[in-house]
Scaffold this motif. Structure first.
Motif, PDB file in Angstrom:
ATOM      1  N   LEU A 260       0.946  -1.652   0.155  1.00 29.89           N
ATOM      2  CA  LEU A 260       0.395   0.047  -0.549  1.00 29.89           C
ATOM      3  C   LEU A 260       1.136   1.780  -0.390  1.00 29.89           C
ATOM      4  CD1 LEU A 260      -2.295  -1.411   2.607  1.00 29.89           C
ATOM      5  CD2 LEU A 260      -2.704  -1.624   0.087  1.00 29.89           C
ATOM      6  N   ALA A 261       0.707   2.506  -0.292  1.00 33.17           N
ATOM      7  CA  ALA A 261       1.688   3.554  -1.158  1.00 33.17           C
ATOM      8  C   ALA A 261       0.617   4.347  -1.778  1.00 33.17           C
ATOM      9  CB  ALA A 261       2.459   3.346  -2.230  1.00 33.17           C
ATOM     10  N   LEU A 262       1.294   6.138  -1.012  1.00 30.36           N
ATOM     11  CA  LEU A 262       0.258   7.316  -0.221  1.00 30.36           C
ATOM     12  C   LEU A 262       1.069   8.290  -1.381  1.00 30.36           C
ATOM     13  CD1 LEU A 262      -2.610   8.517   0.083  1.00 30.36           C
ATOM     14  CD2 LEU A 262      -1.328   8.701   2.371  1.00 30.36           C
ATOM     15  N   ALA A 263       1.408   8.929  -2.317  1.00 30.17           N
ATOM     16  CA  ALA A 263       2.018   9.813  -2.651  1.00 30.17           C
ATOM     17  C   ALA A 263       1.619  11.509  -2.543  1.00 30.17           C
ATOM     18  CB  ALA A 263       2.516   9.402  -4.090  1.00 30.17           C
ATOM     19  N   LEU A 264       2.243  12.043  -2.089  1.00 29.64           N
ATOM     20  CA  LEU A 264       1.498  13.192  -0.848  1.00 29.64           C
ATOM     21  C   LEU A 264       1.908  14.277  -2.201  1.00 29.64           C
ATOM     22  CD1 LEU A 264       1.665  12.934   2.095  1.00 29.64           C
ATOM     23  CD2 LEU A 264      -0.176  13.024   1.061  1.00 29.64           C
ATOM     24  N   LYS A 265       1.211  15.419  -2.394  1.00 27.45           N
ATOM     25  CA  LYS A 265       1.865  16.401  -3.373  1.00 27.45           C
ATOM     26  C   LYS A 265       2.869  17.660  -2.304  1.00 27.45           C
ATOM     27  CE  LYS A 265      -2.244  17.903  -5.160  1.00 27.45           C
ATOM     28  NZ  LYS A 265      -4.210  18.500  -5.149  1.00 27.45           N
ATOM     29  N   PRO A 266       3.434  18.019  -3.060  1.00 20.74           N
ATOM     30  CA  PRO A 266       5.306  18.838  -1.723  1.00 20.74           C
ATOM     31  C   PRO A 266       4.349  19.659  -1.389  1.00 20.74           C
ATOM     32  CG  PRO A 266       5.723  18.867  -4.638  1.00 20.74           C
ATOM     33  CD  PRO A 266       3.630  18.455  -4.364  1.00 20.74           C
ATOM     34  N   ALA A 267       4.675  19.621  -0.155  1.00 22.32           N
ATOM     35  CA  ALA A 267       4.422  20.540   1.156  1.00 22.32           C
ATOM     36  C   ALA A 267       5.698  21.923   0.624  1.00 22.32           C
ATOM     37  CB  ALA A 267       4.827  20.504   2.774  1.00 22.32           C
ATOM     38  N   GLY A 268       4.130  23.151   0.388  1.00 16.33           N
ATOM     39  CA  GLY A 268       5.120  24.266   0.305  1.00 16.33           C
ATOM     40  C   GLY A 268       5.312  24.022  -1.085  1.00 16.33           C
ATOM     41  N   ASP A 269       7.235  25.220  -0.945  1.00 13.11           N
ATOM     42  CA  ASP A 269       7.663  25.131  -1.906  1.00 13.11           C
ATOM     43  C   ASP A 269       8.787  24.235  -2.367  1.00 13.11           C
ATOM     44  OD1 ASP A 269       6.713  27.558  -2.418  1.00 13.11           O
ATOM     45  OD2 ASP A 269       7.760  29.301  -1.707  1.00 13.11           O
ATOM     46  N   VAL A 270       8.956  23.169  -1.943  1.00 12.21           N
ATOM     47  CA  VAL A 270       9.675  22.549  -0.881  1.00 12.21           C
ATOM     48  C   VAL A 270       9.933  21.601  -3.042  1.00 12.21           C
ATOM     49  CG1 VAL A 270      11.002  20.540  -0.122  1.00 12.21           C
ATOM     50  CG2 VAL A 270       9.647  22.386   0.920  1.00 12.21           C
ATOM     51  N   PRO A 271      10.373  21.486  -3.572  1.00 15.38           N
ATOM     52  CA  PRO A 271      10.171  19.993  -4.228  1.00 15.38           C
ATOM     53  C   PRO A 271       9.903  19.084  -4.051  1.00 15.38           C
ATOM     54  CG  PRO A 271      12.174  21.314  -5.370  1.00 15.38           C
ATOM     55  CD  PRO A 271      11.620  21.959  -3.582  1.00 15.38           C
ATOM     56  N   PHE A 272       9.289  18.331  -3.071  1.00 14.62           N
ATOM     57  CA  PHE A 272       9.875  16.455  -2.764  1.00 14.62           C
ATOM     58  C   PHE A 272       8.955  16.316  -2.783  1.00 14.62           C
ATOM     59  CE2 PHE A 272       9.734  14.469   1.232  1.00 14.62           C
ATOM     60  CZ  PHE A 272      10.616  13.436   0.298  1.00 14.62           C
ATOM     61  N   ILE A 273       7.975  14.993  -3.609  1.00 12.98           N
ATOM     62  CA  ILE A 273       7.148  13.846  -3.251  1.00 12.98           C
ATOM     63  C   ILE A 273       7.099  13.216  -2.430  1.00 12.98           C
ATOM     64  CG2 ILE A 273       5.322  12.492  -4.442  1.00 12.98           C
ATOM     65  CD1 ILE A 273       5.441  14.782  -6.639  1.00 12.98           C
ATOM     66  N   PRO A 274       6.921  12.590  -1.152  1.00  5.07           N
ATOM     67  CA  PRO A 274       7.578  11.888  -0.934  1.00  5.07           C
ATOM     68  C   PRO A 274       6.178  11.103  -0.664  1.00  5.07           C
ATOM     69  CG  PRO A 274       5.780  13.811   0.981  1.00  5.07           C
ATOM     70  CD  PRO A 274       6.257  14.204  -0.740  1.00  5.07           C
ATOM     71  N   ILE A 275       6.598   9.522  -0.597  1.00  5.46           N
ATOM     72  CA  ILE A 275       5.390   8.364  -1.121  1.00  5.46           C
ATOM     73  C   ILE A 275       6.416   7.101   0.044  1.00  5.46           C
ATOM     74  CG2 ILE A 275       4.512   6.598  -2.818  1.00  5.46           C
ATOM     75  CD1 ILE A 275       6.837   8.172  -4.709  1.00  5.46           C
ATOM     76  N   TYR A 276       4.787   7.186   1.067  1.00  8.23           N
ATOM     77  CA  TYR A 276       4.544   6.895   2.178  1.00  8.23           C
ATOM     78  C   TYR A 276       4.268   4.756   1.532  1.00  8.23           C
ATOM     79  CZ  TYR A 276       5.770  10.842   5.127  1.00  8.23           C
ATOM     80  OH  TYR A 276       5.689  12.148   5.508  1.00  8.23           O
ATOM     81  N   SER A 277       5.136   4.599   1.970  1.00  8.71           N
ATOM     82  CA  SER A 277       4.505   2.668   1.870  1.00  8.71           C
ATOM     83  C   SER A 277       4.661   1.536   2.834  1.00  8.71           C
ATOM     84  CB  SER A 277       5.833   2.132   1.178  1.00  8.71           C
ATOM     85  OG  SER A 277       6.590   2.098   1.091  1.00  8.71           O
ATOM     86  N   CYS A 278       3.829   0.380   2.741  1.00 11.16           N
ATOM     87  CA  CYS A 278       3.461  -0.048   3.721  1.00 11.16           C
ATOM     88  C   CYS A 278       3.862  -1.115   2.059  1.00 11.16           C
ATOM     89  CB  CYS A 278       2.243  -0.575   4.370  1.00 11.16           C
ATOM     90  SG  CYS A 278       2.110   0.418   5.350  1.00 11.16           S
ATOM     91  N   ARG A 279       5.503  -2.232   2.156  1.00  9.01           N
ATOM     92  CA  ARG A 279       5.657  -3.137   1.253  1.00  9.01           C
ATOM     93  C   ARG A 279       5.695  -4.590   1.693  1.00  9.01           C
ATOM     94  NH1 ARG A 279      11.171  -5.148   0.997  1.00  9.01           N
ATOM     95  NH2 ARG A 279      11.469  -4.184   2.034  1.00  9.01           N
TER      96      ARG A 279
END
Length: 128
Positions: A47-66
């Motif tokens: 299961l995974a969840l990709a989040l939009k960047p927070a603020g102006d930081v160009p980073f997309i975290p993808i949280y996962s349970c592998r």
């Protein structure tokens, strides 16, 4: 845009945490994923969840349970909990068939392959 996997564990508590991340960041959800992999004829679910960047930081975290959830019918409580949370948030998960992480030289290579698949399918933005 940098994308990086952040792995949680594979237990019930970890899926609960993933669901809480979705609830508290519902305005940031880019996509949710249900990934099916197979090792020795046994299918497992990630299961995974990709989040939009927070603020102006160009980073997309993808949280996962592998790969901690066995693929079965009826679905396990962990998968159902994730799907119920997404339904409450009006998010439709993307289901992908992928290779099992054990087929890669390292977990980093596995994550890179998943990110490439997600980019090719326009589920994640390209690198900038």
């Amino acid at each position: 845009m940098i994308q990086r996997f952040i792995e949680l564990g594979e237990g019930y508590g970890d899926v609960f945490e993933l669901c809480e991340l979705a609830k508290t960041n519902k305005h940031r959800i880019l996509h949710a994923f249900i990934l099916h992999g197979k090792k020795n004829d046994k299918k497992s679910v990630s299961l995974a969840l990709a989040l939009k960047p927070a603020g102006d930081v160009p980073f997309i975290p993808i949280y996962s349970c592998r790969e901690g959830i066995p693929f079965q019918e009826p679905k396990t409580e962990r998968q159902l909990m994730f799907e119920r949370t997404l339904h409450e948030l009006d998010v439709v998960p993307v289901t992908l068939e992928v290779k099992h992480s054990s087929e890669f030289g390292s977990i980093d290579h596995y994550h890179q392959a998943l990110i490439a698949i997600m980019r090719l399918n326009h589920l994640l933005p390209p690198l900038s």
